[in-house]
Scaffold this motif. Structure first.
Motif, PDB file in Angstrom:
ATOM      1  N   HIS A 294       0.821  -1.208   0.000  1.00 22.41           N
ATOM      2  CA  HIS A 294       0.000   0.000   0.000  1.00 22.41           C
ATOM      3  C   HIS A 294       0.854   1.257   0.000  1.00 22.41           C
ATOM      4  CE1 HIS A 294      -2.880   3.049   0.843  1.00 22.41           C
ATOM      5  NE2 HIS A 294      -2.464   3.234   2.088  1.00 22.41           N
ATOM      6  N   LEU A 295       1.923   1.274   0.794  1.00 24.71           N
ATOM      7  CA  LEU A 295       2.813   2.433   0.879  1.00 24.71           C
ATOM      8  C   LEU A 295       4.255   1.966   0.718  1.00 24.71           C
ATOM      9  CD1 LEU A 295       1.290   4.205   4.028  1.00 24.71           C
ATOM     10  CD2 LEU A 295       1.062   4.980   1.655  1.00 24.71           C
ATOM     11  N   PHE A 296       5.109   2.883   0.265  1.00 23.77           N
ATOM     12  CA  PHE A 296       6.544   2.614   0.308  1.00 23.77           C
ATOM     13  C   PHE A 296       7.127   3.545   1.358  1.00 23.77           C
ATOM     14  CE2 PHE A 296      10.990   2.752  -0.591  1.00 23.77           C
ATOM     15  CZ  PHE A 296      11.275   1.425  -0.886  1.00 23.77           C
ATOM     16  N   THR A 297       7.527   2.949   2.475  1.00 18.95           N
ATOM     17  CA  THR A 297       7.935   3.716   3.648  1.00 18.95           C
ATOM     18  C   THR A 297       9.365   3.373   4.022  1.00 18.95           C
ATOM     19  OG1 THR A 297       5.654   3.714   4.422  1.00 18.95           O
ATOM     20  CG2 THR A 297       7.329   4.251   6.022  1.00 18.95           C
ATOM     21  N   VAL A 298      10.152   4.405   4.283  1.00 20.92           N
ATOM     22  CA  VAL A 298      11.535   4.224   4.698  1.00 20.92           C
ATOM     23  C   VAL A 298      11.744   4.840   6.070  1.00 20.92           C
ATOM     24  CG1 VAL A 298      12.405   4.164   2.332  1.00 20.92           C
ATOM     25  CG2 VAL A 298      12.285   6.361   3.556  1.00 20.92           C
ATOM     26  N   LEU A 299      12.826   4.429   6.712  1.00 21.21           N
ATOM     27  CA  LEU A 299      13.226   4.976   8.003  1.00 21.21           C
ATOM     28  C   LEU A 299      14.559   5.692   7.829  1.00 21.21           C
ATOM     29  CD1 LEU A 299      12.467   1.850  10.231  1.00 21.21           C
ATOM     30  CD2 LEU A 299      10.979   3.820   9.818  1.00 21.21           C
ATOM     31  N   VAL A 300      14.617   6.922   8.338  1.00 25.00           N
ATOM     32  CA  VAL A 300      15.856   7.698   8.302  1.00 25.00           C
ATOM     33  C   VAL A 300      16.192   8.129   9.723  1.00 25.00           C
ATOM     34  CG1 VAL A 300      15.354   8.494   5.960  1.00 25.00           C
ATOM     35  CG2 VAL A 300      14.716   9.935   7.910  1.00 25.00           C
ATOM     36  N   ASP A 301      17.341   8.769   9.894  1.00 27.93           N
ATOM     37  CA  ASP A 301      17.760   9.234  11.212  1.00 27.93           C
ATOM     38  C   ASP A 301      16.714  10.207  11.762  1.00 27.93           C
ATOM     39  OD1 ASP A 301      19.190  10.014  13.464  1.00 27.93           O
ATOM     40  OD2 ASP A 301      20.456  11.416  12.367  1.00 27.93           O
ATOM     41  N   ALA A 302      16.255   9.955  12.991  1.00 25.52           N
ATOM     42  CA  ALA A 302      15.201  10.779  13.590  1.00 25.52           C
ATOM     43  C   ALA A 302      15.605  12.248  13.672  1.00 25.52           C
ATOM     44  CB  ALA A 302      14.845  10.248  14.977  1.00 25.52           C
ATOM     45  N   ALA A 303      16.875  12.509  13.942  1.00 21.99           N
ATOM     46  CA  ALA A 303      17.328  13.891  14.085  1.00 21.99           C
ATOM     47  C   ALA A 303      17.254  14.662  12.774  1.00 21.99           C
ATOM     48  CB  ALA A 303      18.757  13.907  14.627  1.00 21.99           C
ATOM     49  N   ARG A 324       3.207   9.303  12.995  1.00 16.21           N
ATOM     50  CA  ARG A 324       3.750   9.644  14.294  1.00 16.21           C
ATOM     51  C   ARG A 324       2.988   8.819  15.334  1.00 16.21           C
ATOM     52  NH1 ARG A 324       2.173  15.565  14.513  1.00 16.21           N
ATOM     53  NH2 ARG A 324       3.133  15.524  16.592  1.00 16.21           N
ATOM     54  N   ALA A 325       3.680   8.334  16.337  1.00 19.53           N
ATOM     55  CA  ALA A 325       3.027   7.523  17.367  1.00 19.53           C
ATOM     56  C   ALA A 325       1.891   8.321  18.000  1.00 19.53           C
ATOM     57  CB  ALA A 325       4.043   7.112  18.427  1.00 19.53           C
ATOM     58  N   ILE A 326       0.671   7.770  17.940  1.00 13.24           N
ATOM     59  CA  ILE A 326      -0.512   8.578  18.248  1.00 13.24           C
ATOM     60  C   ILE A 326      -0.654   8.921  19.722  1.00 13.24           C
ATOM     61  CG2 ILE A 326      -1.779   7.779  16.212  1.00 13.24           C
ATOM     62  CD1 ILE A 326      -3.404   5.953  18.116  1.00 13.24           C
ATOM     63  N   HIS A 327       0.034   8.209  20.615  1.00 12.11           N
ATOM     64  CA  HIS A 327      -0.098   8.565  22.038  1.00 12.11           C
ATOM     65  C   HIS A 327       0.586   9.886  22.350  1.00 12.11           C
ATOM     66  CE1 HIS A 327       3.885   6.706  21.977  1.00 12.11           C
ATOM     67  NE2 HIS A 327       4.134   7.253  23.156  1.00 12.11           N
ATOM     68  N   LEU A 328       1.355  10.440  21.396  1.00 14.89           N
ATOM     69  CA  LEU A 328       2.003  11.731  21.587  1.00 14.89           C
ATOM     70  C   LEU A 328       1.198  12.884  21.005  1.00 14.89           C
ATOM     71  CD1 LEU A 328       5.679  10.664  20.783  1.00 14.89           C
ATOM     72  CD2 LEU A 328       4.531  10.765  23.007  1.00 14.89           C
ATOM     73  N   LEU A 329       0.070  12.590  20.363  1.00 14.38           N
ATOM     74  CA  LEU A 329      -0.812  13.641  19.850  1.00 14.38           C
ATOM     75  C   LEU A 329      -1.611  14.234  21.008  1.00 14.38           C
ATOM     76  CD1 LEU A 329      -2.038  11.858  16.604  1.00 14.38           C
ATOM     77  CD2 LEU A 329      -0.144  13.467  16.870  1.00 14.38           C
ATOM     78  N   ARG A 330      -1.860  15.520  20.957  1.00 18.44           N
ATOM     79  CA  ARG A 330      -2.310  16.255  22.133  1.00 18.44           C
ATOM     80  C   ARG A 330      -3.565  15.671  22.785  1.00 18.44           C
ATOM     81  NH1 ARG A 330      -2.697  22.552  21.220  1.00 18.44           N
ATOM     82  NH2 ARG A 330      -0.601  22.027  20.502  1.00 18.44           N
ATOM     83  N   TYR A 331      -4.591  15.413  21.983  1.00 20.65           N
ATOM     84  CA  TYR A 331      -5.838  14.914  22.569  1.00 20.65           C
ATOM     85  C   TYR A 331      -5.645  13.538  23.194  1.00 20.65           C
ATOM     86  CZ  TYR A 331     -10.515  13.112  23.135  1.00 20.65           C
ATOM     87  OH  TYR A 331     -11.644  12.553  23.678  1.00 20.65           O
ATOM     88  N   LEU A 332      -5.018  12.627  22.461  1.00 20.14           N
ATOM     89  CA  LEU A 332      -4.848  11.271  22.984  1.00 20.14           C
ATOM     90  C   LEU A 332      -3.875  11.243  24.158  1.00 20.14           C
ATOM     91  CD1 LEU A 332      -4.863   9.241  19.661  1.00 20.14           C
ATOM     92  CD2 LEU A 332      -6.674   9.381  21.371  1.00 20.14           C
ATOM     93  N   GLU A 333      -2.908  12.134  24.153  1.00 17.43           N
ATOM     94  CA  GLU A 333      -2.004  12.239  25.290  1.00 17.43           C
ATOM     95  C   GLU A 333      -2.787  12.592  26.550  1.00 17.43           C
ATOM     96  OE1 GLU A 333       2.444  14.059  25.761  1.00 17.43           O
ATOM     97  OE2 GLU A 333       0.891  15.425  25.042  1.00 17.43           O
ATOM     98  N   ALA A 346       7.646   2.272  19.186  1.00 19.51           N
ATOM     99  CA  ALA A 346       6.708   3.012  18.333  1.00 19.51           C
ATOM    100  C   ALA A 346       7.165   4.452  18.152  1.00 19.51           C
ATOM    101  CB  ALA A 346       5.307   2.966  18.923  1.00 19.51           C
ATOM    102  N   GLU A 347       7.671   5.049  19.209  1.00 19.48           N
ATOM    103  CA  GLU A 347       8.140   6.437  19.116  1.00 19.48           C
ATOM    104  C   GLU A 347       9.323   6.549  18.160  1.00 19.48           C
ATOM    105  OE1 GLU A 347       8.904   7.449  23.190  1.00 19.48           O
ATOM    106  OE2 GLU A 347       6.858   6.908  23.763  1.00 19.48           O
ATOM    107  N   THR A 348      10.273   5.627  18.290  1.00 19.79           N
ATOM    108  CA  THR A 348      11.430   5.634  17.386  1.00 19.79           C
ATOM    109  C   THR A 348      10.989   5.439  15.947  1.00 19.79           C
ATOM    110  OG1 THR A 348      12.897   4.787  19.120  1.00 19.79           O
ATOM    111  CG2 THR A 348      13.598   4.475  16.836  1.00 19.79           C
ATOM    112  N   PHE A 349      10.085   4.496  15.730  1.00 24.57           N
ATOM    113  CA  PHE A 349       9.579   4.244  14.385  1.00 24.57           C
ATOM    114  C   PHE A 349       8.888   5.508  13.840  1.00 24.57           C
ATOM    115  CE2 PHE A 349       7.599   1.831  11.002  1.00 24.57           C
ATOM    116  CZ  PHE A 349       8.431   0.733  10.843  1.00 24.57           C
ATOM    117  N   GLY A 350       8.004   6.086  14.649  1.00 22.62           N
ATOM    118  CA  GLY A 350       7.260   7.263  14.206  1.00 22.62           C
ATOM    119  C   GLY A 350       8.120   8.481  13.978  1.00 22.62           C
TER     120      GLY A 350
END
Length: 382
Positions: A294-303, A324-333, A346-350
């Motif tokens: 469905h998607l072509f997704t890559v991972l790069v350095d978070a910084a 982005r890991a959804i538990h860090l979104l304002r409402y869900l947080e 999940a945070e590292t991945f997001g």
């Protein structure tokens, strides 16, 4: 340097003359809301998935919500799911009054970690909601074993995964319900739309009732033949699909596998072009899997991720973040009480993920252009 003047959209649909003719035929008919085209799509989609029951809806969110309601999940209940997903996975649970219980993901795939699911089960747990990410399926055999051992239901979020398979298992084969999306960027699309597919006719019947306010008769039944009064059997929702959207989907059904093959080829081209790029990892596909691609997704350095995103988009290359890991979104947080550090994988991945342009009309030139620009942007700093 890659040609930054080249415009490469993140996504372009592949709808054409067949879909136009199908919509025109619908518009020439009498019935625009839920009717014959919807029924024909439900039948054809069931034939493709191998699941005997399909209920067409106006979104995957509606399918997730109604699956939970039809399985009598509500206030006081817990549903275990993933933070590496679109917000609708969690909000569909919240809309029932139940609580989403988030657990961490596998570090290489971003998929729900079955062992983390097992560790999170409490007496209040009623269901597991795995999310098949980017086209790759979660380990449904392991999740089914966990669910059976603890008396839990499984509702699959298959928004990315119509065509997927893992360990000989297709979406919906080992769950109570599989929920699909036909949103604008999906492999099978009507702009907006969704479906719930399952093996239990009683579950499908309840979802069919709930999709139109809990009314005992749908519009097609009310306006054909002699008039008969309808009743309201329970409090439902306005979640039905209409004939117009179904008419867009119908011509695509015979071409699902043909288009999947084209995306598989495109995925292989991308993977080959990026295999030796330092600092770029192609998201892993689990062994024994057929991805829906469905998607072509890559991972790069978070910084450097946001810098790379901005450079690609400002240079005319469409990109997205899924997710982005959804538990860090304002409402869900606020709602769930989580913060950074609770689900580190999940945070590292997001924090690292970038979805690149990926649509079946792309050619080798577009793939090479995107890959070359990514190579430049991710080159090691001096």
């Amino acid at each position: 340097m890659a040609d930054q003047s080249t415009k490469i959209e993140f996504y372009r649909h592949n709808l054409g003359e067949e879909e136009q003719r199908s919509v025109q035929e619908c518009l020439r008919g009498l019935f625009l809301t839920t009717g014959g085209q919807v029924a024909a799509f439900e039948e054809g989609f069931s034939e493709y998935t191998g699941l005997p029951c399909t209920v067409a809806l106006n979104s995957c969110t509606a399918a997730l919500h109604l699956a939970l309601l039809a399985l009598d999940i509500g206030p006081g209940d817990e549903v275990i799911t993933t933070p590496m997903t679109f917000i609708a996975t969690a909000t569909s649970i919240l809309h029932t009054g139940a609580r989403p219980v988030l657990v961490d993901v596998e570090p290489d795939t971003g998929l729900l970690d079955p062992e983390a699911v097992l560790a999170a089960i409490t007496p209040a747990t009623k269901a597991i909601m795995p999310v098949h990410l980017y086209g790759s399926m979660c380990d449904m055999r392991r999740l089914r074993a966990i669910a059976d051992a603890h008396g839990l239901k499984i509702i699959e979020d298959c928004a990315h995964c119509v065509e997927g398979e893992r360990d000989g298992v297709r979406p919906g084969a080992l769950s109570e319900a599989a929920c699909f999306s036909f949103y604008a960027t999906k492999n099978l699309t009507s702009g907006e739309g969704g479906a719930l597919s399952c093996q239990d006719p009683a579950l499908a019947a309840r979802v069919r009732l709930l999709r139109q306010h809990g009314m005992s008769k749908e519009a097609a039944d009310r306006y054909h033949g002699a008039y008969r009064h309808w009743d309201m059997l329970e409090c439902g929702w306005k979640y039905n699909m209409d004939n117009i959207h179904a008419s867009i989907l119908l011509p695509q059904l015979p071409r699902i596998d043909e288009r999947w093959q084209r995306r598989a080829e495109l995925h292989a081209r991308y993977a080959a072009a990026l295999q030796d790029v330092p600092g770029v990892e192609v998201t892993a596909i689990p062994e024994g899997s057929r991805s829906a691609f469905h998607l072509f997704t890559v991972l790069v350095d978070a910084a450097r991720r946001d810098q790379v995103l901005n450079a690609l988009s400002s240079g005319g290359i469409g990109v997205a973040v899924n997710y982005r890991a959804i538990h860090l979104l304002r409402y869900l947080e606020r709602e769930l009480g989580h913060g950074r550090g609770d689900f580190p994988r999940a945070e590292t991945f997001g924090d690292r993920t970038i979805s690149l342009p990926f649509w079946i009309g792309m050619g080798q030139k577009e793939v090479d252009t995107v890959a070359a620009r990514l190579r430049e942007l991710c080159a090691p700093m001096a």
